[in-house]
Scaffold this motif. Structure first.
Motif, PDB file in Angstrom:
ATOM      1  N   ARG A 108      54.032  72.172 -20.949  1.00  0.00           N
ATOM      2  CA  ARG A 108      53.306  71.460 -19.917  1.00  0.00           C
ATOM      3  C   ARG A 108      52.533  70.320 -20.555  1.00  0.00           C
ATOM      4  NH1 ARG A 108      50.293  72.866 -15.675  1.00  0.00           N
ATOM      5  NH2 ARG A 108      48.486  72.943 -17.047  1.00  0.00           N
ATOM      6  N   PHE A 109      52.523  69.177 -19.909  1.00  0.00           N
ATOM      7  CA  PHE A 109      51.815  68.051 -20.488  1.00  0.00           C
ATOM      8  C   PHE A 109      51.084  67.273 -19.403  1.00  0.00           C
ATOM      9  CE2 PHE A 109      51.614  63.558 -21.752  1.00  0.00           C
ATOM     10  CZ  PHE A 109      50.862  63.698 -22.907  1.00  0.00           C
ATOM     11  N   GLU A 110      49.870  66.858 -19.721  1.00  0.00           N
ATOM     12  CA  GLU A 110      49.090  66.015 -18.805  1.00  0.00           C
ATOM     13  C   GLU A 110      48.448  64.900 -19.593  1.00  0.00           C
ATOM     14  OE1 GLU A 110      46.008  68.185 -16.844  1.00  0.00           O
ATOM     15  OE2 GLU A 110      47.436  69.763 -16.272  1.00  0.00           O
ATOM     16  N   ALA A 111      48.369  63.722 -18.988  1.00  0.00           N
ATOM     17  CA  ALA A 111      47.704  62.604 -19.658  1.00  0.00           C
ATOM     18  C   ALA A 111      46.908  61.790 -18.645  1.00  0.00           C
ATOM     19  CB  ALA A 111      48.727  61.704 -20.352  1.00  0.00           C
ATOM     20  N   SER A 121      58.800  58.606 -18.891  1.00  0.00           N
ATOM     21  CA  SER A 121      59.204  59.878 -19.494  1.00  0.00           C
ATOM     22  C   SER A 121      58.320  60.179 -20.692  1.00  0.00           C
ATOM     23  CB  SER A 121      60.675  59.844 -19.901  1.00  0.00           C
ATOM     24  OG  SER A 121      61.005  58.610 -20.484  1.00  0.00           O
ATOM     25  N   VAL A 122      58.326  61.440 -21.070  1.00  0.00           N
ATOM     26  CA  VAL A 122      57.441  61.909 -22.135  1.00  0.00           C
ATOM     27  C   VAL A 122      58.273  62.661 -23.165  1.00  0.00           C
ATOM     28  CG1 VAL A 122      55.449  63.338 -22.680  1.00  0.00           C
ATOM     29  CG2 VAL A 122      55.575  62.167 -20.461  1.00  0.00           C
ATOM     30  N   PHE A 123      58.118  62.283 -24.425  1.00  0.00           N
ATOM     31  CA  PHE A 123      58.845  62.944 -25.505  1.00  0.00           C
ATOM     32  C   PHE A 123      57.862  63.660 -26.412  1.00  0.00           C
ATOM     33  CE2 PHE A 123      61.342  59.389 -24.045  1.00  0.00           C
ATOM     34  CZ  PHE A 123      62.601  59.948 -23.897  1.00  0.00           C
ATOM     35  N   VAL A 124      58.103  64.940 -26.602  1.00  0.00           N
ATOM     36  CA  VAL A 124      57.198  65.750 -27.418  1.00  0.00           C
ATOM     37  C   VAL A 124      57.968  66.371 -28.567  1.00  0.00           C
ATOM     38  CG1 VAL A 124      55.691  67.766 -27.454  1.00  0.00           C
ATOM     39  CG2 VAL A 124      55.805  66.325 -25.403  1.00  0.00           C
ATOM     40  N   VAL A 125      57.402  66.294 -29.751  1.00  0.00           N
ATOM     41  CA  VAL A 125      57.956  67.039 -30.884  1.00  0.00           C
ATOM     42  C   VAL A 125      56.844  67.894 -31.472  1.00  0.00           C
ATOM     43  CG1 VAL A 125      59.000  66.946 -33.161  1.00  0.00           C
ATOM     44  CG2 VAL A 125      59.673  65.286 -31.427  1.00  0.00           C
TER      45      VAL A 125
ATOM     46  N   SER B  90      48.911  61.773 -29.393  1.00  0.00           N
ATOM     47  CA  SER B  90      49.596  61.222 -28.224  1.00  0.00           C
ATOM     48  C   SER B  90      49.534  59.706 -28.218  1.00  0.00           C
ATOM     49  CB  SER B  90      48.938  61.740 -26.941  1.00  0.00           C
ATOM     50  OG  SER B  90      48.932  63.144 -26.922  1.00  0.00           O
ATOM     51  N   PHE B  92      51.117  56.010 -26.133  1.00  0.00           N
ATOM     52  CA  PHE B  92      51.837  55.397 -25.018  1.00  0.00           C
ATOM     53  C   PHE B  92      52.628  54.211 -25.553  1.00  0.00           C
ATOM     54  CE2 PHE B  92      52.536  52.327 -21.730  1.00  0.00           C
ATOM     55  CZ  PHE B  92      52.940  53.103 -20.657  1.00  0.00           C
ATOM     56  N   LEU B 101      49.759  52.331 -27.698  1.00  0.00           N
ATOM     57  CA  LEU B 101      48.346  52.697 -27.679  1.00  0.00           C
ATOM     58  C   LEU B 101      48.175  54.140 -28.091  1.00  0.00           C
ATOM     59  CD1 LEU B 101      47.186  51.352 -24.201  1.00  0.00           C
ATOM     60  CD2 LEU B 101      46.969  50.245 -26.434  1.00  0.00           C
ATOM     61  N   LEU B 103      46.337  57.512 -27.454  1.00  0.00           N
ATOM     62  CA  LEU B 103      45.647  58.114 -26.309  1.00  0.00           C
ATOM     63  C   LEU B 103      44.724  59.211 -26.828  1.00  0.00           C
ATOM     64  CD1 LEU B 103      48.725  58.407 -23.958  1.00  0.00           C
ATOM     65  CD2 LEU B 103      46.900  56.703 -23.839  1.00  0.00           C
ATOM     66  N   LYS B 106      42.846  62.079 -24.478  1.00  0.00           N
ATOM     67  CA  LYS B 106      43.083  61.932 -23.043  1.00  0.00           C
ATOM     68  C   LYS B 106      44.327  62.678 -22.603  1.00  0.00           C
ATOM     69  CE  LYS B 106      40.741  57.522 -23.010  1.00  0.00           C
ATOM     70  NZ  LYS B 106      40.918  56.218 -23.646  1.00  0.00           N
ATOM     71  N   THR B 107      44.792  63.565 -23.449  1.00  0.00           N
ATOM     72  CA  THR B 107      46.012  64.296 -23.120  1.00  0.00           C
ATOM     73  C   THR B 107      45.822  65.791 -23.363  1.00  0.00           C
ATOM     74  OG1 THR B 107      46.865  63.957 -25.368  1.00  0.00           O
ATOM     75  CG2 THR B 107      47.475  62.338 -23.712  1.00  0.00           C
ATOM     76  N   ARG B 108      46.623  66.562 -22.647  1.00  0.00           N
ATOM     77  CA  ARG B 108      46.620  68.009 -22.823  1.00  0.00           C
ATOM     78  C   ARG B 108      48.057  68.491 -22.923  1.00  0.00           C
ATOM     79  NH1 ARG B 108      43.905  72.139 -20.688  1.00  0.00           N
ATOM     80  NH2 ARG B 108      45.524  72.320 -19.123  1.00  0.00           N
ATOM     81  N   PHE B 109      48.290  69.426 -23.835  1.00  0.00           N
ATOM     82  CA  PHE B 109      49.645  69.940 -23.997  1.00  0.00           C
ATOM     83  C   PHE B 109      49.621  71.441 -24.228  1.00  0.00           C
ATOM     84  CE2 PHE B 109      53.313  71.058 -26.648  1.00  0.00           C
ATOM     85  CZ  PHE B 109      54.325  70.659 -25.805  1.00  0.00           C
ATOM     86  N   GLU B 110      50.566  72.116 -23.584  1.00  0.00           N
ATOM     87  CA  GLU B 110      50.729  73.555 -23.786  1.00  0.00           C
ATOM     88  C   GLU B 110      52.198  73.866 -23.936  1.00  0.00           C
ATOM     89  OE1 GLU B 110      49.211  75.849 -20.539  1.00  0.00           O
ATOM     90  OE2 GLU B 110      47.321  74.733 -20.582  1.00  0.00           O
ATOM     91  N   PHE B 123      53.433  65.875 -31.587  1.00  0.00           N
ATOM     92  CA  PHE B 123      53.522  64.424 -31.433  1.00  0.00           C
ATOM     93  C   PHE B 123      54.106  64.090 -30.072  1.00  0.00           C
ATOM     94  CE2 PHE B 123      53.660  65.415 -35.896  1.00  0.00           C
ATOM     95  CZ  PHE B 123      52.743  64.522 -36.430  1.00  0.00           C
ATOM     96  N   VAL B 124      53.381  63.267 -29.331  1.00  0.00           N
ATOM     97  CA  VAL B 124      53.815  62.916 -27.978  1.00  0.00           C
ATOM     98  C   VAL B 124      53.964  61.408 -27.874  1.00  0.00           C
ATOM     99  CG1 VAL B 124      53.222  62.939 -25.545  1.00  0.00           C
ATOM    100  CG2 VAL B 124      52.590  64.884 -26.994  1.00  0.00           C
ATOM    101  N   VAL B 125      55.059  60.966 -27.294  1.00  0.00           N
ATOM    102  CA  VAL B 125      55.204  59.552 -26.953  1.00  0.00           C
ATOM    103  C   VAL B 125      55.525  59.455 -25.471  1.00  0.00           C
ATOM    104  CG1 VAL B 125      56.475  57.423 -27.303  1.00  0.00           C
ATOM    105  CG2 VAL B 125      55.993  58.910 -29.243  1.00  0.00           C
ATOM    106  N   ILE B 126      54.648  58.763 -24.746  1.00  0.00           N
ATOM    107  CA  ILE B 126      54.899  58.502 -23.340  1.00  0.00           C
ATOM    108  C   ILE B 126      55.559  57.138 -23.233  1.00  0.00           C
ATOM    109  CG2 ILE B 126      53.864  58.233 -21.056  1.00  0.00           C
ATOM    110  CD1 ILE B 126      51.510  59.851 -22.021  1.00  0.00           C
TER     111      ILE B 126
END
Lengths: 138, 138
Positions: A108-111, A121-125, B90, B92, B101, B103, B106-110, B123-126
Motif C-alpha cells: 500500500r502506498f500513499e503520497a 504510476s508508482v514504482f517501488v523497490v 520517495s 517524484f 523532487l 518527497l 510526505k509518503t507512507r508505504f506498507e 525506494f519509490v519513484v512516482i
DNA sequence: ACATGTAATGCAACAATGTTGCAAATATAA
DNA sequence: TTATATTTGCAACATTGTTGCATTACATGT
C-alpha cells in the motif's frame, strides 16, 4: 494456465522464436529475470539487438514489465492481469542473492504530492534479504 | 544553512574542488540532478572518472543519494537529516520535463512481505506530471 | 502448398555509462 | 615546508542502449 500462444494471439503479435523464448522463460519462473538470466544456457541463441527489441515489443504490448533496480540493473516479469487503482508496481530485491519478486497486491502506498501534481504510476523497490539469505547471514 | 565545508568536515573528507562543486550544485538546487545537470556549463571541468568516483565517495559517506529512474537514468540529491523509520526514499519524476523532487516525509508505504523476509530500505519513484506540465498538457 | 506483403531478424556501427590500474598532482597534519 | 596518504586525470576496456539497413521469416489468402 495461459499459454504462450494465447498471450501472443491476444495481443495480435506474430509468433516468433524469440518472443516465445522470453515469454516461456518468464512463465516458468516465479521471479523476475534479467536479460542474461533469461538467456540462460543459450546466450547466443538470438542476436543481442533482437532480444533487446523483443523485450521492448513485449513491454509495449503490456505482456511484460521492466523493473529497474537501484544498482542500474534491469529485470523483467510478466504482467499480472489485475490492475490496481493507483498503478502501484512493487518489487522486492534481495541484496544478497539478487532475486527479485513481484509483490502483487501486497503493498500500500500513499503520497501527499505538491498541489496540482498528477501521479500516473508508482514504482517501488524494497531492498533487503529474502528468507534464505536472512537465515544464512544472521 | 549548513555549508559545504561543514558537510565535508563532518564526514572527515578532504576538501577537493570536485567535491565542493557537486555539493554546492545540490545545495543550490531544489531538485535532484543528473551528472550532466550537475556539470552544467562546465562539462569538462573535471574528468569523467573523477566525477564518477566523487559521486561514489559522497554516497558512501552518506552525503548524497542516488535515484535510479525507470528509464535507467540516474539523479543525485543531498541526504536529508531526518531518518524515517522504514528507510523510505520517495521521489517524484515528471515524465514531461524530467524534473525529480525528493518527497521528504510526505509518503507512507506498507508491504506484506513473505515470511522471514527482511526489509532494509524502500525506494519509490512516482511517475507523472508536475504542476507546470500538467497545466500545459491538459 | 504456394506466392505475397508485412514484420522481425542479424549485422555493423556507434553512444552513453560504468569500471579499473597507474603515474602524477594535491591536501592535510606535523 | 615537508612527508604521506589521498585524489586526480588519462588510457583503456566492459556493458548496455540504440539506429539503419539488407535479409529472412511469418501469416494470410489463394
Amino acid at each position: 494456465m495461459i499459454t504462450v500462444e494465447e498471450i501472443l494471439r491476444k495481443q495480435d503479435l506474430r509468433g516468433t522464436a524469440c518472443r516465445r523464448f522470453i515469454i516461456n522463460g518468464l512463465l516458468e519462473s516465479d521471479r523476475a529475470l534479467s536479460e542474461n538470466e533469461l538467456k540462460g544456457d543459450f546466450p547466443e541463441l538470438f542476436d543481442r539487438v533482437t532480444f533487446y527489441r523483443t523485450l521492448i515489443t513485449l513491454e509495449e504490448h503490456g505482456i511484460i514489465h521492466k523493473i529497474v533496480l537501484n544498482d542500474n540493473s534491469v529485470k523483467y516479469a510478466l504482467n499480472s492481469h489485475h490492475q490496481n487503482e493507483n498503478n502501484l508496481h512493487s518489487h522486492f530485491h534481495c541484496e544478497e542473492c539478487d532475486e527479485v519478486l513481484c509483490l502483487e497486491g501486497k503493498t500500500r502506498f500513499e503520497a501527499e504530492l505538491p498541489d496540482n501534481f498528477v501521479s500516473h504510476s508508482v514504482f517501488v523497490v524494497i531492498e533487503g534479504f529474502c528468507a534464505d539469505c536472512a537465515s544464512h547471514i544472521k
